[in-house]
Design an enzyme around this catalytic site. Structure first.
Site, PDB file in Angstrom:
ATOM      1  N   GLY A 150       5.132 -33.485   1.141  1.00 24.76           N
ATOM      2  CA  GLY A 150       5.708 -34.581   0.368  1.00 24.76           C
ATOM      3  C   GLY A 150       7.091 -34.317  -0.179  1.00 24.76           C
ATOM      4  O   GLY A 150       7.634 -35.159  -0.901  1.00 24.76           O
ATOM      5  N   CYS A 189      13.008 -59.506  17.803  1.00 25.29           N
ATOM      6  CA  CYS A 189      12.884 -60.901  17.420  1.00 25.29           C
ATOM      7  C   CYS A 189      12.208 -60.992  16.055  1.00 25.29           C
ATOM      8  O   CYS A 189      11.053 -61.392  15.937  1.00 25.29           O
ATOM      9  CB  CYS A 189      12.074 -61.637  18.490  1.00 25.29           C
ATOM     10  SG  CYS A 189      12.215 -63.397  18.302  1.00 25.29           S
TER      11      CYS A 189
HETATM   12  C1  LIG Z   1      -2.303 -34.378   3.985  1.00 23.16           C
HETATM   13  C2  LIG Z   1      -0.840 -34.453   4.245  1.00 23.16           C
HETATM   14  N1  LIG Z   1      -0.144 -33.311   4.315  1.00 23.16           N
HETATM   15  C3  LIG Z   1       1.176 -33.319   4.578  1.00 23.16           C
HETATM   16  C4  LIG Z   1       1.867 -34.494   4.743  1.00 23.16           C
HETATM   17  C5  LIG Z   1       3.329 -34.415   5.032  1.00 23.16           C
HETATM   18  O1  LIG Z   1       4.105 -35.098   4.148  1.00 23.16           O
HETATM   19  P1  LIG Z   1       5.686 -34.969   4.212  1.00 23.16           P
HETATM   20  O2  LIG Z   1       6.111 -35.260   5.593  1.00 23.16           O
HETATM   21  O3  LIG Z   1       6.159 -35.974   3.242  1.00 23.16           O
HETATM   22  O4  LIG Z   1       6.028 -33.566   3.801  1.00 23.16           O
HETATM   23  C6  LIG Z   1       1.187 -35.706   4.656  1.00 23.16           C
HETATM   24  C7  LIG Z   1       1.904 -37.004   4.763  1.00 23.16           C
HETATM   25  O5  LIG Z   1       2.241 -37.598   3.768  1.00 23.16           O
HETATM   26  C8  LIG Z   1      -0.207 -35.683   4.413  1.00 23.16           C
HETATM   27  O6  LIG Z   1      -0.898 -36.819   4.358  1.00 23.16           O
END
Ligand SMILES: Cc1ncc(COP(=O)(O)O)c(C=O)c1O
Ligand SMILES: N[C@@H](CCCC[NH3+])C(=O)O
Length: 461
Positions: A276, A389
């Site tokens: 995240g 479109c």
């Molecule tokens: C369980 C889990 N781990 C890791 C990620 C990777 O997130 P990000 O690409 O924002 O680091 C996600 C996606 O949000 C996820 O659902």
């Protein structure tokens, strides 16, 4: 060379104005967070990456195309590995995955988080050690679970009571004991778009901590002698800049860990705080380096464990966007330019929402630059739109581009490595663009362009 002659490498509306009117030094400095490491403009204003210029790449591979700076991708893997030394880093394959990426991950000694049978198959096909894989998903099928168990996937992150039952049965039949983590919904309202926040109570992922379901899941798993409970997992959402959400999440999940130890007598050796970590899409985004994130997260976990009087579990994280996002930009060719009096100029490119759905889906902000030449023209407020479109087919909502932007120009949009090719569609029967990896002057196609024949091949007539 003056900066505006080189053209904007980064610009975004409403903040600091058009960046190509700044000095070259400013432009280079501004490039850093948004563009891959080897990207720069030459004296003619032509964008370069990995030692190749985009005009020749467009000629060789066509447009639109995702151009991935392999050096940048590898460097970001290393930044996370070094920053999180002592923990495990799982690259989140949902951001972007193909066999070439898996091979790079193997070379960089990364772990990999997969969230479907397709991603699992890709990882295995490219030689990833199954022990380095984590399998996610709120609705893993029996087939996916069976494949993961038979392959010996390192950890399965369980997400429902139905899944625990299914997985236990699969393991029992085969006489194996897969390692599992529990996905915990910690109730954190992450400061990000609602659609990409995943730890508030009212959504599909995980076992609720507040409602006691996560504790109950631990109890159920510990009763099964066919499952090995390794730890708790929390992922609070995506494109997050503030570590306070991780702090709350770590505190809550470790409090649960302490309760599991006290009431169920199980010491859990691992903890995963998910991914995240946010990246810069415009100059208004201020991501932290991996090392700083790691330092803060290690401290949060250490402090919480000390406070609770429990042993520190082995930490892991799952960054996807922060590794692949900035490594890639999309190269488009301008097809039509439509100035709307008193409003803005619509610059239409040869792709759009089928190669980048994030603007339409999350109201995401992107920036763009004229990539194929320098311009002395005045800036105009432009909107970069696609060829679909659909009125909402917008790639970049607001950007200053030179007033002489015209058909045939190349436009580059940075930060498209994550969740663009992986979420691409062929809406309007527009074939999906290729991914071209560039490094040391060499370019290779790692995902080829979809063709009209590919589309027709699925249509059995
Ligand atoms: C369980 C889990 N781990 C890791 C990620 C990777 O997130 P990000 O690409 O924002 O680091 C996600 C996606 O949000 C996820 O659902
Ligand atoms: N696909 C989303 C993030 C969610 C990813 C996985 N839980 C994005 O483009 O930002």
């Amino acid at each position: 060379m003056r900066a505006h002659e080189a053209g904007a490498l980064h610009g975004d509306f409403g903040h600091q104005g058009p960046s190509w009117l700044r000095t070259p030094a400013d432009v280079n400095e501004l490039m850093a967070p948004l563009w891959p490491r080897t990207a720069r403009k030459d004296d003619d204003g032509v964008l370069q990456v990995g030692g190749r210029d985009v005009a020749s790449l467009a000629q060789e591979f066509g447009t639109p195309a995702y151009l991935l700076d392999e050096e940048d991708f590898r460097a970001r893997c290393r930044d996370f590995k070094q920053g999180f030394a002592g923990a495990d880093v799982y690259y989140a394959g949902k951001a972007f995955l193909c066999r070439a990426i898996v091979r790079i991950l193997v070379e960089e000694e990364m772990n990999l988080d997969v969230c479907s049978g397709g991603e699992l198959a890709t990882a295995l096909a490219a030689g990833m050690d199954p022990a380095r894989l984590a399998l996610h998903g709120n609705n893993k099928s029996v087939r996916e679970l069976t494949r993961a168990v038979e392959a010996g996937v390192g950890r399965i992150v369980v997400d429902s009571f139905d899944e625990i039952e299914r997985l236990a049965a699969i393991a029992r039949e085969r006489g194996v004991r897969p390692r599992v983590m529990i996905r915990v919904t910690v109730g954190v309202e992450a400061h990000t778009h609602e659609f990409i926040a995943t730890a508030h109570e009212d959504q599909k992922f995980g076992f609720s901590l507040a409602g006691g379901k996560a504790f109950e899941a631990a109890r159920v798993i510990l009763e099964q002698d066919t499952l090995e409970l390794r730890g708790l997992h929390s992922h609070i959402g995506s494109q997050i800049f503030d570590t306070s959400g991780f702090e709350v999440s770590a505190r809550r999940v470790l409090t649960l860990q302490e309760r599991i130890r006290t009431e169920l007598g199980a010491e859990l050796p691992e903890l995963d705080l998910g991914g995240g970590f946010g990246i810069a899409y415009t100059s208004q985004d201020t991501p932290s380096p991996a090392g700083d994130l790691a330092e803060r997260m290690f401290k949060i976990v250490a402090d919480e464990c000390r406070g609770l009087g429990i042993a520190q579990p082995h930490l892991s994280v799952e960054p996807g966007r922060a590794i692949v996002g900035p490594s890639t930009f999309t190269l488009y060719e301008v097809g039509t330019v439509k100035p709307l009096d008193g409003l803005r100029t619509y610059v239409s490119v040869d792709g759009g929402m089928s190669d980048n759905i994030r603007t339409a889906l999350y109201d995401a902000s992107y920036s763009a630059t004229l990539a194929s030449r320098a311009s002395q023209a005045e800036p105009i407020l432009a909107r970069v739109v696609g060829k679909h479109c659909e009125a909402g087919d917008v790639v970049v909502k607001d950007e200053f581009l030179p007033a002489d932007v015209r058909p045939g120009d190349l436009i580059a949009v940075p930060g498209t490595g994550a969740y663009c090719r992986s979420m691409a569609s062929n809406y309007n029967h527009v074939p999906r663009p290729p991914v071209v990896a560039v490094r040391d002057g060499q370019a290779r196609v790692i995902v080829r362009r979809e063709t009209e024949d590919d589309l027709l091949a699925l249509d059995v007539g």
